[in-house]
Design a protein around this motif. Structure first.
Motif, PDB file in Angstrom:
ATOM      1  N   LEU A  56       0.944  -0.955   0.302  1.00  0.00           N
ATOM      2  CA  LEU A  56       0.084  -0.149   0.041  1.00  0.00           C
ATOM      3  C   LEU A  56       0.820   1.224   0.126  1.00  0.00           C
ATOM      4  O   LEU A  56       0.389   2.316  -0.829  1.00  0.00           O
ATOM      5  CB  LEU A  56      -0.722   0.205   1.362  1.00  0.00           C
ATOM      6  CG  LEU A  56      -1.928  -1.186   0.988  1.00  0.00           C
ATOM      7  CD1 LEU A  56      -2.862  -1.146   2.553  1.00  0.00           C
ATOM      8  CD2 LEU A  56      -2.669  -0.681  -0.090  1.00  0.00           C
ATOM      9  N   GLY A  57       1.559   1.383   0.268  1.00  0.00           N
ATOM     10  CA  GLY A  57       2.999   2.449   0.628  1.00  0.00           C
ATOM     11  C   GLY A  57       3.028   2.711  -0.848  1.00  0.00           C
ATOM     12  O   GLY A  57       3.636   3.793  -1.144  1.00  0.00           O
ATOM     13  N   GLY A  58       3.734   1.495  -1.280  1.00  0.00           N
ATOM     14  CA  GLY A  58       4.370   1.910  -2.547  1.00  0.00           C
ATOM     15  C   GLY A  58       3.216   2.409  -4.199  1.00  0.00           C
ATOM     16  O   GLY A  58       3.670   3.237  -4.440  1.00  0.00           O
ATOM     17  N   GLY A  59       1.912   2.171  -3.629  1.00  0.00           N
ATOM     18  CA  GLY A  59       1.106   2.727  -4.733  1.00  0.00           C
ATOM     19  C   GLY A  59       0.872   4.266  -4.243  1.00  0.00           C
ATOM     20  O   GLY A  59       0.935   5.129  -5.056  1.00  0.00           O
ATOM     21  N   LEU A  60       1.228   4.666  -2.856  1.00  0.00           N
ATOM     22  CA  LEU A  60       0.963   5.865  -2.239  1.00  0.00           C
ATOM     23  C   LEU A  60       2.266   6.478  -3.077  1.00  0.00           C
ATOM     24  O   LEU A  60       1.718   8.019  -3.195  1.00  0.00           O
ATOM     25  CB  LEU A  60       0.378   6.382  -0.764  1.00  0.00           C
ATOM     26  CG  LEU A  60       0.400   7.622  -0.554  1.00  0.00           C
ATOM     27  CD1 LEU A  60      -0.876   7.848  -0.506  1.00  0.00           C
ATOM     28  CD2 LEU A  60       0.115   7.848   1.317  1.00  0.00           C
ATOM     29  N   ALA A  61       3.149   6.304  -2.566  1.00  0.00           N
ATOM     30  CA  ALA A  61       4.728   7.281  -3.849  1.00  0.00           C
ATOM     31  C   ALA A  61       4.754   7.416  -4.561  1.00  0.00           C
ATOM     32  O   ALA A  61       5.227   8.024  -4.624  1.00  0.00           O
ATOM     33  CB  ALA A  61       5.477   5.975  -2.373  1.00  0.00           C
ATOM     34  N   MET A  62       3.742   6.748  -5.340  1.00  0.00           N
ATOM     35  CA  MET A  62       3.722   6.438  -6.795  1.00  0.00           C
ATOM     36  C   MET A  62       2.910   7.519  -7.231  1.00  0.00           C
ATOM     37  O   MET A  62       2.929   9.140  -7.708  1.00  0.00           O
ATOM     38  CB  MET A  62       3.572   5.054  -7.411  1.00  0.00           C
ATOM     39  CG  MET A  62       3.725   5.460  -8.465  1.00  0.00           C
ATOM     40  SD  MET A  62       2.825   4.131  -9.890  1.00  0.00           S
ATOM     41  CE  MET A  62       2.301   4.210 -11.309  1.00  0.00           C
ATOM     42  N   VAL A  63       1.816   7.719  -6.412  1.00  0.00           N
ATOM     43  CA  VAL A  63       1.130   8.774  -6.653  1.00  0.00           C
ATOM     44  C   VAL A  63       1.653  10.502  -5.986  1.00  0.00           C
ATOM     45  O   VAL A  63       1.522  11.463  -7.157  1.00  0.00           O
ATOM     46  CB  VAL A  63      -0.492   8.884  -5.737  1.00  0.00           C
ATOM     47  CG1 VAL A  63      -1.289   9.890  -5.741  1.00  0.00           C
ATOM     48  CG2 VAL A  63      -1.371   7.399  -6.544  1.00  0.00           C
TER      49      VAL A  63
END
Length: 113
Positions: free
Chosen positions: A12-19
């Motif tokens: 979940l943290g990886g997706g937020l970082a991409m956004v």
């Protein structure tokens, strides 16, 4: 002990970082679109309409700074005949016409604001 903390992230943290990385790029594109691209397209559309509405007797300003009076407008041809001085006519391309000037009225000729 040999596990790096970089591999221990949840998905979940990886997706937020991409956004958060893409958001500034999208914001920059939106600013460029509304401040640069859209006004330029609007200006081009107005200039194209101005050239399409060109008629005999209009006073025009060319890209070279010459003011003249339109004498002949041919449909389907990219050239316009302009009188720049008494008995001096030149043939110019439509795209070189920068603006159509408002006619000077008899009452406006002497008034200097």
């Amino acid at each position: 002990m040999f596990i790096s903390p970089a591999y221990a992230q949840d998905s979940l943290g990886g997706g937020l970082a991409m956004v958060t990385q893409i958001a500034p790029l999208l914001l920059i594109f939106a600013v460029f679109y509304f401040l640069l691209i859209r006004p330029q397209q609007k200006k081009q559309k107005e200039h194209k309409a101005l050239l399409a509405a060109l008629k005999r007797g209009d006073r025009v300003l060319t890209a070279g700074g010459i003011i003249g009076k339109v004498m002949v407008v041919k449909d389907g041809v990219d050239e316009v005949e302009v009188e720049i001085a008494p008995n001096v006519r030149v043939s110019i391309l439509r795209q070189t016409i920068g603006d159509v000037l408002k006619p000077i009225g008899a009452n406006d000729a002497g008034a200097k604001g």
